[in-house]
Design a protein around this motif. Sequence first.
Motif, short mmCIF file in Angstrom:
data_model
loop_
_atom_site.label_atom_id
_atom_site.label_comp_id
_atom_site.label_asym_id
_atom_site.label_seq_id
_atom_site.Cartn_x
_atom_site.Cartn_y
_atom_site.Cartn_z
N ILE A 262 7.08 121.82 28.99
CA ILE A 262 8.31 121.45 29.69
C ILE A 262 7.98 120.27 30.60
CG2 ILE A 262 10.10 122.20 31.32
CD1 ILE A 262 9.63 125.08 30.28
N VAL A 263 8.66 119.17 30.36
CA VAL A 263 8.47 117.98 31.18
C VAL A 263 9.71 117.89 32.07
CG1 VAL A 263 8.23 115.46 31.11
CG2 VAL A 263 7.11 116.86 29.38
N ASP A 264 9.49 118.02 33.37
CA ASP A 264 10.62 118.16 34.28
C ASP A 264 10.66 116.99 35.27
OD1 ASP A 264 12.70 119.09 35.81
OD2 ASP A 264 11.49 120.59 36.88
N ASP A 265 11.56 116.07 35.03
CA ASP A 265 11.80 114.92 35.91
C ASP A 265 10.50 114.21 36.32
OD1 ASP A 265 13.34 113.18 37.41
OD2 ASP A 265 13.20 114.42 39.22
N VAL A 266 9.72 113.85 35.30
CA VAL A 266 8.41 113.25 35.58
C VAL A 266 8.52 111.74 35.84
CG1 VAL A 266 6.23 112.58 34.42
CG2 VAL A 266 6.95 114.98 34.49
N HIS A 267 7.89 111.34 36.92
CA HIS A 267 7.77 109.91 37.26
C HIS A 267 6.27 109.60 37.35
CE1 HIS A 267 11.95 109.09 38.78
NE2 HIS A 267 11.95 110.42 38.77
N VAL A 268 5.89 108.44 36.83
CA VAL A 268 4.50 107.98 37.03
C VAL A 268 4.57 106.56 37.56
CG1 VAL A 268 2.27 107.46 35.97
CG2 VAL A 268 3.59 109.41 35.14
N THR A 269 3.91 106.36 38.69
CA THR A 269 3.87 105.02 39.28
C THR A 269 2.41 104.59 39.41
OG1 THR A 269 5.85 105.56 40.53
CG2 THR A 269 4.60 103.64 41.27
N TYR A 270 2.10 103.43 38.89
CA TYR A 270 0.75 102.88 39.07
C TYR A 270 0.77 101.98 40.28
CZ TYR A 270 -0.27 104.13 34.18
OH TYR A 270 -0.46 104.79 33.00
N LEU A 271 -0.27 102.07 41.06
CA LEU A 271 -0.41 101.17 42.20
C LEU A 271 -1.57 100.24 41.90
CD1 LEU A 271 0.78 100.63 44.97
CD2 LEU A 271 -0.92 102.18 45.93
N VAL A 272 -1.27 98.96 41.77
CA VAL A 272 -2.32 97.99 41.48
C VAL A 272 -2.63 97.25 42.77
CG1 VAL A 272 -3.02 96.07 40.01
CG2 VAL A 272 -1.43 97.78 39.15
N ILE A 273 -3.86 97.31 43.21
CA ILE A 273 -4.25 96.70 44.48
C ILE A 273 -5.18 95.52 44.20
CG2 ILE A 273 -5.42 97.14 46.71
CD1 ILE A 273 -4.71 100.11 46.26
N GLY A 274 -5.09 94.52 45.05
CA GLY A 274 -6.10 93.48 44.90
C GLY A 274 -5.58 92.06 44.92
N SER A 275 -4.31 91.87 45.28
CA SER A 275 -3.84 90.49 45.37
C SER A 275 -3.32 90.22 46.77
CB SER A 275 -2.73 90.26 44.35
OG SER A 275 -1.74 91.22 44.54
N GLY B 234 -0.90 88.08 49.54
CA GLY B 234 0.51 87.71 49.51
C GLY B 234 0.79 86.44 48.73
N GLY B 235 -0.06 85.41 48.93
CA GLY B 235 0.15 84.13 48.25
C GLY B 235 0.06 84.30 46.75
N ALA B 236 -0.96 85.07 46.33
CA ALA B 236 -1.14 85.29 44.90
C ALA B 236 0.06 86.04 44.33
CB ALA B 236 -2.40 86.09 44.65
N VAL B 237 0.58 86.96 45.14
CA VAL B 237 1.75 87.72 44.70
C VAL B 237 2.92 86.78 44.49
CG1 VAL B 237 3.53 89.34 45.51
CG2 VAL B 237 1.11 89.95 45.70
N ARG B 238 3.12 85.84 45.46
CA ARG B 238 4.23 84.90 45.33
C ARG B 238 4.04 84.04 44.09
NH1 ARG B 238 4.06 85.11 50.72
NH2 ARG B 238 2.57 83.43 50.96
N ALA B 239 2.77 83.64 43.85
CA ALA B 239 2.49 82.81 42.68
C ALA B 239 2.79 83.58 41.41
CB ALA B 239 1.03 82.37 42.69
N ALA C 69 8.53 96.94 38.15
CA ALA C 69 7.40 96.76 39.05
C ALA C 69 7.88 96.15 40.35
CB ALA C 69 6.36 95.85 38.39
N LYS C 70 7.21 96.53 41.47
CA LYS C 70 7.59 95.95 42.76
C LYS C 70 6.39 95.24 43.33
CE LYS C 70 10.64 99.58 44.21
NZ LYS C 70 10.46 100.83 44.86
N LEU C 71 6.57 94.04 43.84
CA LEU C 71 5.47 93.34 44.47
C LEU C 71 5.61 93.49 45.97
CD1 LEU C 71 5.44 89.99 42.46
CD2 LEU C 71 4.03 91.99 42.12
N SER C 72 4.52 93.80 46.64
CA SER C 72 4.58 93.89 48.10
C SER C 72 3.62 92.86 48.67
CB SER C 72 4.23 95.29 48.57
OG SER C 72 2.85 95.42 48.63
N GLY D 232 -0.41 92.95 49.10
CA GLY D 232 -1.37 92.87 48.00
C GLY D 232 -1.34 94.07 47.09
N LYS D 233 -0.22 94.79 47.10
CA LYS D 233 -0.11 95.95 46.22
C LYS D 233 1.06 95.72 45.27
CE LYS D 233 -1.51 99.16 49.79
NZ LYS D 233 -0.93 99.99 50.82
N THR D 234 0.90 96.19 44.05
CA THR D 234 1.98 96.12 43.08
C THR D 234 2.24 97.52 42.57
OG1 THR D 234 1.15 93.98 42.40
CG2 THR D 234 2.73 95.03 40.93
#
Length: 292
Positions: A14-27, A29-34, A49-52, A55-57
């Motif tokens: 039974i899969v019940d309202d499953v969400h999976v979010t990956y957090l990618v770290i390592g950039s 702010g400037g790199a994120v904007r680029a 995907a959300k950019l913050s 340096g986290k995505t």
Amino acid sequence: MAENERQQRVPSVIVDDVHVTYLVIGSKGGAVRARKNDSRWKRLLRKGAKLSGAGKTEIHAVKGVSFTAYDGEVIGILGTNGSGKSTLLRAICGLQPVSQGRVYMKGKASLMGVGAALMKNLTGERNIMMGCLAMGMSPREVRAKFKEIVRFSEIGDAVYLPMSTYSHGMAARLRFAISTAMTPDVLVIDEALATGDAAFKQKSRRRIAEIQEAAGTIFVVSHSARTIQSMCTRAIWLDQGEIRMDGPADAVAKEYRAHMTTIRAERRRRRRERRARRLAEEARLEAEQPGT
Ligand SMILES: Nc1ncnc2c1ncn2[C@@H]1O[C@H](COP(=O)(O)OP(=O)(O)OP(=O)(O)O)[C@@H](O)[C@H]1O
């Protein structure tokens, strides 16, 4: 479906309202904007995907997926690249933490393509031992199954050589043989059927049928609607991390194929338009050249 038939079916997952979010770290702010201007990242952003600036995505790969799987079902998971198929199956096997929701499982799941567990510089023999132990078999059970695994995988004496010397097909056959050495309650097959020759494919399908008959549940991931149609009783179509359709394999595969045909036609149309614009622009520049 008749009510008594529905009541007789035994839920396995039974899969019940499953969400999976990956957090990618390592950039930074400037790199994120680029990256926001990079077409690959634009595609990811469209998929949620959300950019913050810190340096986290965040990549929201699976978004509120719910369904119940039953014993004896072979469920195909269909979807384009990046739609969340592998992530969902890893979450079902307990290999990927979910950020929200729950997975309830009757018994044990085995993820075929124990690729992560197999080590290239070890022999096939050592990998059989390690892979089977990782699936919960005892050393005695592995020894008892050893010959059968080697026979099924058709690798012969190469079992005593390091896996780095194996062809792609040999490695894939060994993986299949290891992961189906015991009859799991839930078997998850990720793209593995694409490998191997026609005879091995036939043999693996027979093995899958045996597992199905033992009342297990099988999940098969494939890009190919035809594979899903020929092997599965039911199919779930994932689109950008959400269920787009869940139903009989035939019906879902048909809809998916029609959708993909439309998408491909649309891509061809856009390519033609881009080419026409480029040619028109080149013609304009040429006409503006002095002396032409
Ligand atoms: N380890 C990871 N870290 C960060 N993002 C990931 C990771 N694995 C997958 N993703 C992202 O999650 C989304 C879903 O990926 P997933 O591999 O589950 O899709 P898929 O449908 O199996 O794709 P494919 O058919 O190409 O194998 C994609 O946007 C992908 O980039």
